[in-house]
Design an enzyme around this catalytic site. Structure first.
Site, mmCIF file in Angstrom:
data_model
loop_
_atom_site.group_PDB
_atom_site.id
_atom_site.type_symbol
_atom_site.label_atom_id
_atom_site.label_comp_id
_atom_site.label_asym_id
_atom_site.label_seq_id
_atom_site.Cartn_x
_atom_site.Cartn_y
_atom_site.Cartn_z
ATOM 1 N N LYS A 3 0.848 -1.188 0.000
ATOM 2 C CA LYS A 3 0.000 0.000 0.000
ATOM 3 C C LYS A 3 0.885 1.240 0.000
ATOM 4 O O LYS A 3 1.743 1.410 0.870
ATOM 5 C CB LYS A 3 -0.918 0.024 1.225
ATOM 6 C CG LYS A 3 -1.745 1.311 1.329
ATOM 7 C CD LYS A 3 -2.462 1.427 2.655
ATOM 8 C CE LYS A 3 -2.999 2.851 2.829
ATOM 9 N NZ LYS A 3 -3.599 3.061 4.157
ATOM 10 N N GLY A 63 -7.713 9.338 10.558
ATOM 11 C CA GLY A 63 -7.951 9.448 11.985
ATOM 12 C C GLY A 63 -9.008 10.458 12.395
ATOM 13 O O GLY A 63 -9.220 10.681 13.588
ATOM 14 N N ASN A 102 -8.480 1.823 10.685
ATOM 15 C CA ASN A 102 -7.632 1.525 11.832
ATOM 16 C C ASN A 102 -8.154 2.239 13.075
ATOM 17 O O ASN A 102 -8.598 1.614 14.036
ATOM 18 C CB ASN A 102 -6.184 1.930 11.549
ATOM 19 C CG ASN A 102 -5.253 1.539 12.682
ATOM 20 O OD1 ASN A 102 -4.944 0.365 12.871
ATOM 21 N ND2 ASN A 102 -4.806 2.514 13.463
ATOM 22 N N THR A 103 -8.149 3.567 13.045
ATOM 23 C CA THR A 103 -8.494 4.349 14.235
ATOM 24 C C THR A 103 -9.904 4.072 14.728
ATOM 25 O O THR A 103 -10.142 4.036 15.940
ATOM 26 C CB THR A 103 -8.323 5.856 13.948
ATOM 27 O OG1 THR A 103 -7.025 6.082 13.401
ATOM 28 C CG2 THR A 103 -8.481 6.683 15.210
#
Length: 263
Positions: free
Chosen positions: A106, A167, A215-216
């Site tokens: 990525k 995020g 993710n976050t």
């Protein structure tokens, strides 16, 4: 799923590799690698992203990701988080290939600003360098349909537009641009960055995305494992709704039962 109406498994393919789960999770911000592994399992993920500049893969004197998130259980997707130039990205991924043999990667090349949006000119340049070096590259990008097409034409294995800044947890900010990217793409399109909760994942899948990366949203939830489960179901529900084909939107009401034949 009703086997009488769904006879084939709903999979997706990137760079010749086929997956069942359409939820990709990260390996950052968790309290420890054990929690990270538990969340990835709860999410039903098959791919995990690995920020090579931030995750310990080689120092046995410190906690190591691979002791918990097992490479034989998950496909590792090395990424270039923290890179701001094409040269940094290429150097980082060459090290990844040497360390683990990874060639599906990525790419993200960030602008050095607080919003952490990608530097698209530098991203496209880095992509061309990586393609020439034999990598198969999934590319984090802005939600610009023009640049998304340039990335695909340059050889990107997948296009990964940000829903919102990394995020931020704000969800998809531009459904028009996302729709234009989906309409033109001949490679997988994944929403990457900005998802905050399960409804954001549902909307991404209902729009027609092939998968969602986050993710976050999981790692910073009050209960990351439960949120991972929620995200798993959200991605499945959104995909099923997209496959089913939603009803038409109407300006006026339409009764569930016909007016004719009333008692």
């Amino acid at each position: 799923m009703d086997g009488s109406t769904h006879t084939t498994e709903d999979t997706w393919t990137v760079a010749g590799r086929t997956f069942r789960s359409r939820l990709i999770v990260g390996t950052g911000k968790y309290k420890d690698y054990a929690q990270n592994a538990a969340a990835a399992e709860a999410a039903g993920a098959e791919i995990v992203t690995v920020a090579l500049r931030r995750v310990n893969l080689s120092d046995p004197s410190q906690p190591m990701l691979v002791d918990h998130v097992k490479p034989d259980r998950f496909t590792f997707l090395p990424n270039t988080a923290g890179c701001f130039t094409g040269e940094d990205a290429v150097r980082t991924l060459r090290l990844a290939r040497e360390a683990g043999g990874w060639d599906l990667v990525k790419l993200e090349v960030l602008s050095n600003t607080k919003h952490l949006l990608p530097d698209m000119e530098e991203t496209l340049r880095a992509l061309k360098l990586l393609i020439a070096d034999g990598f198969q590259v999934m590319v984090y990008c802005s939600d610009d349909p023009v640049y998304a097409l340039k990335l695909e034409e340059a050889g990107a294995a997948a296009i990964m537009p940000a829903a919102a800044p990394i995020g931020s947890g704000r969800g998809i900010q531009n459904f028009l641009n996302l729709g234009l990217i989906l309409e033109q793409a001949k490679v997988p399109v994944l929403v990457d960055a900005g998802v905050g909760t399960a409804s954001d994942a549902v909307l991404a899948m209902e729009a027609g995305c092939d998968a969602v990366l986050m993710n976050t949203a999981i790692a910073e939830a009050k209960d990351p494992i439960r949120m991972a489960v929620a995200m798993k179901h959200a991605v499945i529900a959104g995909r099923e709704a997209w496959l089913a084909g939603r009803m038409a939107r109407r300006t006026y009401g339409d009764p569930s039962s016909p007016w004719a034949g009333l008692i």
